[in-house]
Design a protein around this motif. Sequence first.
Motif, PDB file in Angstrom:
ATOM      1  N   GLU A  47       1.313   9.254  -5.024  1.00  0.00           N
ATOM      2  CA  GLU A  47       1.247  10.740  -4.866  1.00  0.00           C
ATOM      3  C   GLU A  47       2.757  11.768  -6.080  1.00  0.00           C
ATOM      4  O   GLU A  47       2.817  12.607  -5.987  1.00  0.00           O
ATOM      5  CB  GLU A  47       2.351  11.305  -3.801  1.00  0.00           C
ATOM      6  CG  GLU A  47       1.174  11.021  -2.354  1.00  0.00           C
ATOM      7  CD  GLU A  47       1.351  10.490  -1.562  1.00  0.00           C
ATOM      8  OE1 GLU A  47       2.787  10.773  -1.222  1.00  0.00           O
ATOM      9  OE2 GLU A  47       0.120  11.284  -0.002  1.00  0.00           O
ATOM     10  N   ALA A  48       3.604  10.821  -6.714  1.00  0.00           N
ATOM     11  CA  ALA A  48       4.034  11.280  -7.860  1.00  0.00           C
ATOM     12  C   ALA A  48       3.412  11.926  -8.405  1.00  0.00           C
ATOM     13  O   ALA A  48       4.347  12.501  -9.339  1.00  0.00           O
ATOM     14  CB  ALA A  48       5.163  10.294  -8.279  1.00  0.00           C
ATOM     15  N   HIS A  49       2.185  11.589  -8.735  1.00  0.00           N
ATOM     16  CA  HIS A  49       1.623  12.765  -9.929  1.00  0.00           C
ATOM     17  C   HIS A  49       1.143  14.577  -9.396  1.00  0.00           C
ATOM     18  O   HIS A  49      -0.219  14.654  -9.104  1.00  0.00           O
ATOM     19  CB  HIS A  49       0.477  12.240 -10.367  1.00  0.00           C
ATOM     20  CG  HIS A  49       0.637  10.956 -11.360  1.00  0.00           C
ATOM     21  ND1 HIS A  49       0.955  11.124 -12.623  1.00  0.00           N
ATOM     22  CD2 HIS A  49       0.409   8.921 -11.421  1.00  0.00           C
ATOM     23  CE1 HIS A  49       0.986   9.840 -13.206  1.00  0.00           C
ATOM     24  NE2 HIS A  49       1.040   9.218 -12.187  1.00  0.00           N
ATOM     25  N   ALA A  50       2.258  14.788  -8.583  1.00  0.00           N
ATOM     26  CA  ALA A  50       1.937  16.027  -7.504  1.00  0.00           C
ATOM     27  C   ALA A  50       1.105  16.975  -7.890  1.00  0.00           C
ATOM     28  O   ALA A  50      -0.009  17.420  -7.384  1.00  0.00           O
ATOM     29  CB  ALA A  50       3.063  16.220  -6.988  1.00  0.00           C
TER      30      ALA A  50
ATOM     31  N   PRO B 246      -1.853  17.195   0.677  1.00  0.00           N
ATOM     32  CA  PRO B 246      -0.652  16.758   0.805  1.00  0.00           C
ATOM     33  C   PRO B 246      -1.604  14.842   1.919  1.00  0.00           C
ATOM     34  O   PRO B 246      -1.888  15.265   2.801  1.00  0.00           O
ATOM     35  CB  PRO B 246       0.541  17.269   1.099  1.00  0.00           C
ATOM     36  CG  PRO B 246      -0.391  18.798   0.907  1.00  0.00           C
ATOM     37  CD  PRO B 246      -1.001  18.880   0.478  1.00  0.00           C
ATOM     38  N   GLY B 247      -0.943  13.565   1.353  1.00  0.00           N
ATOM     39  CA  GLY B 247      -1.837  12.791   1.903  1.00  0.00           C
ATOM     40  C   GLY B 247      -3.007  12.372   2.063  1.00  0.00           C
ATOM     41  O   GLY B 247      -3.859  11.672   2.333  1.00  0.00           O
ATOM     42  N   GLY B 248      -3.819  13.045   1.135  1.00  0.00           N
ATOM     43  CA  GLY B 248      -5.145  13.288   0.786  1.00  0.00           C
ATOM     44  C   GLY B 248      -5.541  11.999   0.267  1.00  0.00           C
ATOM     45  O   GLY B 248      -6.522  11.593   0.171  1.00  0.00           O
TER      46      GLY B 248
ATOM     47  N   LEU C 190      -7.699   5.968  -1.345  1.00  0.00           N
ATOM     48  CA  LEU C 190      -6.947   4.121  -1.583  1.00  0.00           C
ATOM     49  C   LEU C 190      -6.682   3.468  -0.364  1.00  0.00           C
ATOM     50  O   LEU C 190      -7.675   2.224  -1.435  1.00  0.00           O
ATOM     51  CB  LEU C 190      -5.561   4.355  -2.120  1.00  0.00           C
ATOM     52  CG  LEU C 190      -4.450   3.280  -2.205  1.00  0.00           C
ATOM     53  CD1 LEU C 190      -4.858   2.699  -3.685  1.00  0.00           C
ATOM     54  CD2 LEU C 190      -3.395   4.301  -2.051  1.00  0.00           C
ATOM     55  N   GLU C 191      -7.142   3.283   0.454  1.00  0.00           N
ATOM     56  CA  GLU C 191      -7.593   2.188   1.601  1.00  0.00           C
ATOM     57  C   GLU C 191      -8.079   1.634   1.220  1.00  0.00           C
ATOM     58  O   GLU C 191      -8.870   0.805   1.674  1.00  0.00           O
ATOM     59  CB  GLU C 191      -6.571   2.656   2.986  1.00  0.00           C
ATOM     60  CG  GLU C 191      -5.382   3.446   3.266  1.00  0.00           C
ATOM     61  CD  GLU C 191      -4.884   3.584   4.890  1.00  0.00           C
ATOM     62  OE1 GLU C 191      -6.307   4.103   5.243  1.00  0.00           O
ATOM     63  OE2 GLU C 191      -3.526   2.968   5.287  1.00  0.00           O
ATOM     64  N   GLY C 192      -9.476   3.089   1.156  1.00  0.00           N
ATOM     65  CA  GLY C 192     -10.596   2.538   1.646  1.00  0.00           C
ATOM     66  C   GLY C 192     -11.246   0.990   0.204  1.00  0.00           C
ATOM     67  O   GLY C 192     -11.682   0.495   0.900  1.00  0.00           O
TER      68      GLY C 192
ATOM     69  N   LEU D  27       0.905  -1.232  -0.046  1.00  0.00           N
ATOM     70  CA  LEU D  27       0.259   0.183   0.200  1.00  0.00           C
ATOM     71  C   LEU D  27       1.088   1.263   0.108  1.00  0.00           C
ATOM     72  O   LEU D  27       0.695   2.441  -0.462  1.00  0.00           O
ATOM     73  CB  LEU D  27      -1.242   0.193   0.977  1.00  0.00           C
ATOM     74  CG  LEU D  27      -1.567   1.028   1.270  1.00  0.00           C
ATOM     75  CD1 LEU D  27      -2.778   0.807   0.023  1.00  0.00           C
ATOM     76  CD2 LEU D  27      -2.192   1.099   2.382  1.00  0.00           C
ATOM     77  N   ASP D  28       1.760   1.239   0.746  1.00  0.00           N
ATOM     78  CA  ASP D  28       2.073   2.182   0.455  1.00  0.00           C
ATOM     79  C   ASP D  28       3.799   2.929  -0.596  1.00  0.00           C
ATOM     80  O   ASP D  28       3.522   4.172  -1.205  1.00  0.00           O
ATOM     81  CB  ASP D  28       3.959   2.023   1.685  1.00  0.00           C
ATOM     82  CG  ASP D  28       3.747   2.202   3.181  1.00  0.00           C
ATOM     83  OD1 ASP D  28       2.445   2.796   3.491  1.00  0.00           O
ATOM     84  OD2 ASP D  28       4.474   1.806   4.409  1.00  0.00           O
ATOM     85  N   ALA D  29       3.618   1.707  -1.890  1.00  0.00           N
ATOM     86  CA  ALA D  29       4.316   2.050  -2.623  1.00  0.00           C
ATOM     87  C   ALA D  29       2.754   2.351  -3.858  1.00  0.00           C
ATOM     88  O   ALA D  29       3.554   3.740  -4.386  1.00  0.00           O
ATOM     89  CB  ALA D  29       4.998   0.959  -3.720  1.00  0.00           C
ATOM     90  N   ALA D  30       2.383   2.132  -4.007  1.00  0.00           N
ATOM     91  CA  ALA D  30       1.031   2.542  -3.947  1.00  0.00           C
ATOM     92  C   ALA D  30       0.537   3.586  -4.129  1.00  0.00           C
ATOM     93  O   ALA D  30       0.398   4.726  -5.255  1.00  0.00           O
ATOM     94  CB  ALA D  30      -0.148   1.543  -4.079  1.00  0.00           C
ATOM     95  N   LEU D  31       0.238   4.129  -2.670  1.00  0.00           N
ATOM     96  CA  LEU D  31       0.124   5.754  -2.277  1.00  0.00           C
ATOM     97  C   LEU D  31       1.265   6.618  -2.680  1.00  0.00           C
ATOM     98  O   LEU D  31       1.081   7.752  -3.043  1.00  0.00           O
ATOM     99  CB  LEU D  31       0.234   5.686  -0.571  1.00  0.00           C
ATOM    100  CG  LEU D  31       0.048   7.201  -0.327  1.00  0.00           C
ATOM    101  CD1 LEU D  31      -1.566   7.191  -0.781  1.00  0.00           C
ATOM    102  CD2 LEU D  31       0.668   7.008   1.090  1.00  0.00           C
TER     103      LEU D  31
END
Length: 324
Positions: free
Chosen positions: A280-283, A293-295, A300-302, A272-276
């Motif tokens: 987030e690389a699409h900043a 940020p972090g939103g 994603l978890e849901g 999940l962290d890699a997916a996130l």
Amino acid sequence: MNVFLRDGDAVYRAWHTDGRGTEQLTHTFALVDLLPYGRQEEWQDSPRRLAAVARLQPMALRQGHRRPLRAGSAGLAISVHVRGKGMTDDLQPMPDDWTRALAVVAHPDDMEFGSAGAVAAWTGAGKQVGYLLLTRGEAGIDSMPPEQARKVREEEQHASAAVVGVSSVEFLDHPDGAIERSPRLRHDLVAALRRHRPELVVTFNHHDFTFTGKWNSPDHRVTGRAVLDAVLDAGNRWILPDAGAEPWGGVRYVAIAGSVRPTHAVDVTGYLDAALASVEAHAAYLAALGVPPGGARAPLEGFVNAAGQRFGGRPAVPFELIAC
């Protein structure tokens, strides 16, 4: 109050039982926003949780019935049962008898929003995954001119792919927002399949509706359907013989990401962290959408946890799998 939804010939029919008898309501809006929550879900009576059920209200009503479906009185529970064509209770594990995959999507970010965890799991297991994007997403940021957005989104896509172990990223330079089922598109896709020679092809939802219940993007619909056709064309040496030296009929599966009819899933426990990070690389794109940020973490978890309800409780990325 119970709402039973059945899918027949692309028309969902709902029977609303409210204690005073059964009234039939019919509409043509795909209630696919319920699918990520599983076939059966108990929902408490709150406006937020019943938002999906409230979508029944604008439907066409039969037999002169004019009273909209209501949430009910305070404290009343809702039982929603969803069963689409071909759906079973549980998602099946994705097959792993393949080595090379090619993901073919319309835009930068199409793979990231939902599927990045699966890609990370695949590359983490030693699979080879490449990305082929039909556009550079130049029309995707309203506040940024296309010539600038094209460069920004290309750079973000390369960075995003690298996070999940993908080093091969190609762009075909079809126009963002105006992809057409054209001879050029057919040739480009067949040539790519013959060049990359994948055993698994991943593409994005080609159905009319998204899993959130909205009408699907023309680019997504055109791309997904063109990819399915190209898989067949690529194996015939007499079709587009100039699109690659040798035919390729080795595609075993096509996996449809973001489908309204998921059948299989990939366990993304630990990814999940890699997916996130990939999302987030699409900043610049996220900022333009108003995502802080972090939103991206919560949705994603849901998403993966909702799919996990049909996959033994494990966080999962769902796909519709088509055997070739």
